[in-house]
Design a protein around this motif. Structure first.
Motif, PDB file in Angstrom:
ATOM      1  N   GLN A 257       0.627  -1.260   0.062  1.00  0.00           N
ATOM      2  CA  GLN A 257      -0.089  -0.101   0.038  1.00  0.00           C
ATOM      3  C   GLN A 257       0.692   1.486  -0.147  1.00  0.00           C
ATOM      4  O   GLN A 257       1.573   1.497   0.815  1.00  0.00           O
ATOM      5  N   TYR A 258       0.490   1.918  -0.994  1.00  0.00           N
ATOM      6  CA  TYR A 258       1.386   3.343  -0.905  1.00  0.00           C
ATOM      7  C   TYR A 258       0.333   4.488  -1.298  1.00  0.00           C
ATOM      8  O   TYR A 258      -0.356   4.772  -2.187  1.00  0.00           O
ATOM      9  N   GLU A 259       0.428   5.250  -0.096  1.00  0.00           N
ATOM     10  CA  GLU A 259      -0.676   6.275   0.007  1.00  0.00           C
ATOM     11  C   GLU A 259       0.183   7.623  -0.530  1.00  0.00           C
ATOM     12  O   GLU A 259       1.090   8.269  -0.090  1.00  0.00           O
ATOM     13  N   ALA A 260      -0.376   8.219  -1.647  1.00  0.00           N
ATOM     14  CA  ALA A 260       0.004   9.289  -2.231  1.00  0.00           C
ATOM     15  C   ALA A 260      -0.857  10.351  -2.985  1.00  0.00           C
ATOM     16  O   ALA A 260      -2.238   9.968  -3.023  1.00  0.00           O
ATOM     17  N   PRO A 261      -0.629  11.550  -3.144  1.00  0.00           N
ATOM     18  CA  PRO A 261      -1.554  12.486  -4.010  1.00  0.00           C
ATOM     19  C   PRO A 261      -2.058  11.799  -5.173  1.00  0.00           C
ATOM     20  O   PRO A 261      -1.182  11.181  -5.999  1.00  0.00           O
ATOM     21  N   LEU A 262      -3.208  11.851  -5.539  1.00  0.00           N
ATOM     22  CA  LEU A 262      -3.936  11.370  -6.874  1.00  0.00           C
ATOM     23  C   LEU A 262      -2.952  12.158  -7.684  1.00  0.00           C
ATOM     24  O   LEU A 262      -2.634  13.453  -7.565  1.00  0.00           O
ATOM     25  N   GLY A 263      -2.720  11.322  -9.186  1.00  0.00           N
ATOM     26  CA  GLY A 263      -2.195  11.973  -9.874  1.00  0.00           C
ATOM     27  C   GLY A 263      -0.892  11.383 -10.355  1.00  0.00           C
ATOM     28  O   GLY A 263       0.155  11.521 -11.322  1.00  0.00           O
ATOM     29  N   ILE A 264      -0.255  10.794  -9.141  1.00  0.00           N
ATOM     30  CA  ILE A 264       0.941  10.010  -9.251  1.00  0.00           C
ATOM     31  C   ILE A 264       0.908   8.950 -10.582  1.00  0.00           C
ATOM     32  O   ILE A 264      -0.042   8.683 -10.972  1.00  0.00           O
ATOM     33  N   THR A 265       2.008   8.603 -11.147  1.00  0.00           N
ATOM     34  CA  THR A 265       2.117   7.650 -12.501  1.00  0.00           C
ATOM     35  C   THR A 265       2.372   6.222 -11.778  1.00  0.00           C
ATOM     36  O   THR A 265       3.068   6.032 -10.937  1.00  0.00           O
ATOM     37  N   LEU A 266       2.137   5.440 -12.596  1.00  0.00           N
ATOM     38  CA  LEU A 266       2.623   3.701 -12.345  1.00  0.00           C
ATOM     39  C   LEU A 266       3.945   3.850 -12.444  1.00  0.00           C
ATOM     40  O   LEU A 266       4.870   2.942 -11.645  1.00  0.00           O
ATOM     41  N   ARG A 267       4.511   4.616 -13.432  1.00  0.00           N
ATOM     42  CA  ARG A 267       6.240   4.591 -13.382  1.00  0.00           C
ATOM     43  C   ARG A 267       6.829   4.808 -11.986  1.00  0.00           C
ATOM     44  O   ARG A 267       7.606   4.123 -11.683  1.00  0.00           O
ATOM     45  N   LYS A 268       6.256   5.799 -11.503  1.00  0.00           N
ATOM     46  CA  LYS A 268       6.800   6.179 -10.353  1.00  0.00           C
ATOM     47  C   LYS A 268       6.441   5.096  -9.055  1.00  0.00           C
ATOM     48  O   LYS A 268       7.133   4.721  -8.390  1.00  0.00           O
ATOM     49  N   LEU A 269       5.208   4.759  -9.319  1.00  0.00           N
ATOM     50  CA  LEU A 269       4.917   3.801  -8.121  1.00  0.00           C
ATOM     51  C   LEU A 269       5.877   2.362  -8.245  1.00  0.00           C
ATOM     52  O   LEU A 269       5.991   1.766  -7.190  1.00  0.00           O
ATOM     53  N   ILE A 270       6.045   2.010  -9.482  1.00  0.00           N
ATOM     54  CA  ILE A 270       6.984   0.905  -9.797  1.00  0.00           C
ATOM     55  C   ILE A 270       8.197   1.104  -9.168  1.00  0.00           C
ATOM     56  O   ILE A 270       8.949   0.175  -8.586  1.00  0.00           O
ATOM     57  N   GLU A 271       8.671   2.156  -9.441  1.00  0.00           N
ATOM     58  CA  GLU A 271      10.088   2.643  -9.098  1.00  0.00           C
ATOM     59  C   GLU A 271      10.069   2.488  -7.357  1.00  0.00           C
ATOM     60  O   GLU A 271      11.083   1.831  -6.921  1.00  0.00           O
ATOM     61  N   LEU A 272       8.888   3.198  -6.947  1.00  0.00           N
ATOM     62  CA  LEU A 272       8.985   2.683  -5.303  1.00  0.00           C
ATOM     63  C   LEU A 272       8.874   1.557  -4.816  1.00  0.00           C
ATOM     64  O   LEU A 272       9.458   1.274  -4.064  1.00  0.00           O
ATOM     65  N   ALA A 273       8.290   0.729  -5.687  1.00  0.00           N
ATOM     66  CA  ALA A 273       8.270  -0.753  -5.383  1.00  0.00           C
ATOM     67  C   ALA A 273       9.213  -1.478  -5.780  1.00  0.00           C
ATOM     68  O   ALA A 273       8.925  -2.874  -5.710  1.00  0.00           O
ATOM     69  N   GLY A 274      10.358  -0.697  -5.961  1.00  0.00           N
ATOM     70  CA  GLY A 274      11.467  -1.679  -6.241  1.00  0.00           C
ATOM     71  C   GLY A 274      11.550  -2.166  -7.784  1.00  0.00           C
ATOM     72  O   GLY A 274      12.452  -2.896  -7.896  1.00  0.00           O
ATOM     73  N   GLY A 275      10.524  -1.848  -8.744  1.00  0.00           N
ATOM     74  CA  GLY A 275      10.742  -2.521  -9.745  1.00  0.00           C
ATOM     75  C   GLY A 275      10.044  -3.660 -10.248  1.00  0.00           C
ATOM     76  O   GLY A 275       9.450  -4.242  -9.102  1.00  0.00           O
ATOM     77  N   VAL A 276       9.855  -4.131 -11.511  1.00  0.00           N
ATOM     78  CA  VAL A 276       9.244  -5.283 -11.866  1.00  0.00           C
ATOM     79  C   VAL A 276      10.212  -6.490 -11.388  1.00  0.00           C
ATOM     80  O   VAL A 276      11.252  -6.043 -11.369  1.00  0.00           O
TER      81      VAL A 276
END
Lengths: 436, 213
Positions: A257-276
């Protein structure tokens, strides 16, 4: 510039015994309730409206506007008003309300009290899916503690305001996440959607004026009341205000679970999650659960807000980001979702009840390699006969993965026919595939 | 056999929580399952009597919902998520292993009455895939090996503790909680699991916060 991640609802999830009243109060819990009780109910409504909060259950309707649809009190016909929380979280991929209620049930309970006060309801219900025993325990205990502390019951904090709150466990039916089906279920009936109008605001629970909001929406209310509408509206994008919980699952290194302002991108979220997952590439993903059309690599930079996702051809939904890498067969994935919709169709409307069965039959033969190329057009024709032709959106949702997967992966469907079966090895996509 | 008078009292107690008694029907059926081990004709009659409905009306509701069972459920209910994400992550393989090991099909109970196995739909724990539920408690990040060990421990009566939840009691005791009767286990288990805190940890490491009011 707002920070990349902005824990508000998730901020106390790692706290010691976060689910207890004492832990919640130690971090300022129930202070928002006192602020709200010091305001006129209409002013609380206005604050929620001005905050720009939009429904977190998928549809994204402005919460404060929804509250405003309640008819004015009629002295001739004084029907009670109800607040019902939709905590039936069942959309495949969606997993935010359940951890919220397990870790911090008091955030939701406080939100219920403030929201009920704002709409002048004296009874509220939390309808939680039945398949989450420990979450139900935590909610029951939170409500009990709130009564004992005088946050619920009669004359709350000496304000003269009364509220009764019941935690109600469902019994296993995806359709009960649809608000009118939920109401029928809460009335002790089969959970089948109602035709609208009348909308629940006019004739909801027991044909009385009723507000139904998603659990995350209601849980967002205390922070809005405490910090102000402009604080919330200052995060996110112009039309999609505030923060939301983004749920990453599947083939990323650190799902969660990553709580962020609406408008973040999946590219950023995947980076935060350590990548694919190592050695693999992103193949397809859902922006907001299985009922939202699939996205691919080309959508990595789509802003994950209501407008951005809609403009790119899907829906923000519940921000349930299910990540599938190149080891996954899209036909297998879509067939499984379609089997789910077939199982969960309530049977009320013919296009959905019959259509989802036909979809499964055609997809099954395609996956086995027994189908024909014309089956793809047949599937699209069937989808066309389901979409928009039923009382609720379940049937619509069933068509999303099919039409979007044919759009982006037509060749993969055809490969099943050419090879006489699935070209993928299911063992390659498992969580333990790398370690073996 | 009709239900015990105490059960009737509890059924009435559930109905009394609501402005209209019929709203109590779903939790009442959960209570019936906790007492009877399934939804029995006697349980349906009891709900009908308490609510002033016909047994047909109660049956119509009971048959709509997947959690209500008309055949006896084992001491433990083991649900394996095989919706798309969990299936792809290994849920299909886990379910196949358990079927073979327990020698049962979907929604069937082992010969010794210890376990009912069912493939279930998405249980809202996708960040812990593949997920197995025991009596509706979370068992996160399962593998075929861990799931086989889990069912063996359950059958042997060893203590089993959920990943995010309490120690396992029984399906019937779980059903009683769903009927609205607390069992005192609320304080067991963590506030949240590792994946639930993934964003929170990153925010702390980077000193990211929501702005001040």
């Amino acid at each position: 510039m707002t920070d990349t991640l902005t824990p508000v609802l998730t901020a106390n999830w790692a706290d010691e015994r976060a689910w207890t009243l004492s832990a919640y109060a130690a971090t300022g819990g129930y202070e928002a309730l006192d602020i709200a009780l010091g305001m006129a109910p209409e002013d609380v409504q206005t604050a929620v409206k001005d905050s720009g909060l939009r429904g977190r259950g998928g549809a994204g309707f402005p919460t404060g506007v929804k509250w405003g649809f309640l008819p004015p009190a009629d002295p001739e016909n004084p029907k009670p008003r109800y607040l019902v929380v939709n905590a039936d979280e069942s959309e495949p991929g969606t997993c935010k309300d359940i951890p919220l209620m397990m870790a911090s049930p008091h955030t939701l309970v406080e939100g219920v009290i403030i929201s009920s006060y704002a709409i002048r309801a004296e009874r509220a219900f939390i309808y939680v899916r039945g398949e989450v025993l420990h979450v139900i325990r935590r909610l029951q205990a939170a409500v009990r503690e709130a009564y004992e502390a005088g946050h619920l019951g009669t004359n709350i904090h000496g304000s003269g305001y009364d509220l009764e709150l019941v935690v109600h466990a469902g019994a296993g039916a995806y359709i009960c996440g649809e608000e009118t089906a939920l109401l029928d279920s809460l009335e002790g009936r089969r959970g089948q959607p109602r035709l609208r109008p009348p909308f629940p605001a006019v004739a909801g629970l027991y044909a009385s004026p009723t507000v139904i909001n998603n659990a995350e929406s209601i849980a967002s209310v205390p922070a809005i009341v405490k910090n102000g509408a402009s604080w919330f509206a200052g995060m996110g994008t112009e039309k999609s205000a505030g923060v939301g919980i983004f749920s990453l699952s599947g083939h990323v290194k650190k799902p969660g679970q990553y709580e962020a302002p609406l408008g973040i991108t999946l590219r950023k979220l995947i980076e935060l999650a350590g990548g694919v997952r190592e050695g693999h590439e992103l193949k397809f993903w859902t922006p907001g659960g299985s009922s939202t059309p699939l996205f691919t690599q080309e959508h990595l930079d789509v802003p994950l807000d209501f407008e951005g996702v809609a403009a790119a051809g899907s829906m923000l939904g519940t921000r349930a980001l299910q990540i599938f890498d190149d080891s996954v067969c899209v036909v297998r994935a879509v067939l499984r979702w379609t089997e789910f919709y077939k199982h969960e169709s309530c049977g009320k409307c013919t296009p959905c009840r019959e259509g989802t069965w036909w979809l499964v039959q055609v997809l099954e033969r395609l996956e086995k390699g027994d189908g024909k190329p014309e089956d793809l057009d047949l599937l699209l024709d069937q989808c066309d006969n389901i979409l928009g032709r039923s009382f609720c959106a379940l049937g619509d949702g069933a068509t999303s993965p099919i039409t979007s997967s044919i759009k982006y992966f037509r060749d993969e469907y055809l490969a099943h026919l050419e090879q006489g079966g699935c070209p993928f090895d299911p063992a390659a996509s498992t969580a333990w595939a790398e370690s073996k | 056999m009709s239900l015990a008078p105490e059960t009737f009292d509890e059924l009435r107690e559930i109905a009394a929580r609501y402005p209209q008694a019929r709203s109590g029907l779903l939790p009442m059926l959960h209570l019936v399952q906790s007492v009877e081990g399934r939804v029995t004709p006697e349980g349906i009659q009891a709900c009908a009597d308490v609510l002033g409905l016909t047994p047909a009306e109660v049956s119509g509701v009971a048959t709509f919902y997947t959690m209500y069972k008309r055949h006896p459920v084992g001491k433990h209910h083991v649900g394996v998520c095989t919706n798309t994400l969990c299936a792809v992550m290994g849920g299909d393989e886990i379910f196949a292993c358990l079927r073979e090991k327990l020698e049962v099909g979907n929604d069937e109970t082992t010969a010794d009455g210890s376990i009912t196995l069912e493939h279930i739909e998405c249980n809202a724990a996708c960040d812990y895939a593949p997920v197995v539920m025991v009596n509706w408690e979370f068992f996160d990040n399962q593998t075929p090996e861990s799931a086989l060990q889990l069912v063996e421990d359950l059958r042997e009566g060893r203590e089993v503790v959920a990943s995010r939840g309490a120690r396992i009691t029984s399906w019937r005791e779980a059903e009683r909680v769903l009927a609205g009767f607390e069992d005192g286990l609320v304080d067991e288990g963590p506030a949240s699991g590792e994946a639930s805190q993934a964003g929170l940890r990153l925010a702390k490491d980077n000193d990211w916060k929501a702005p001040e009011a």
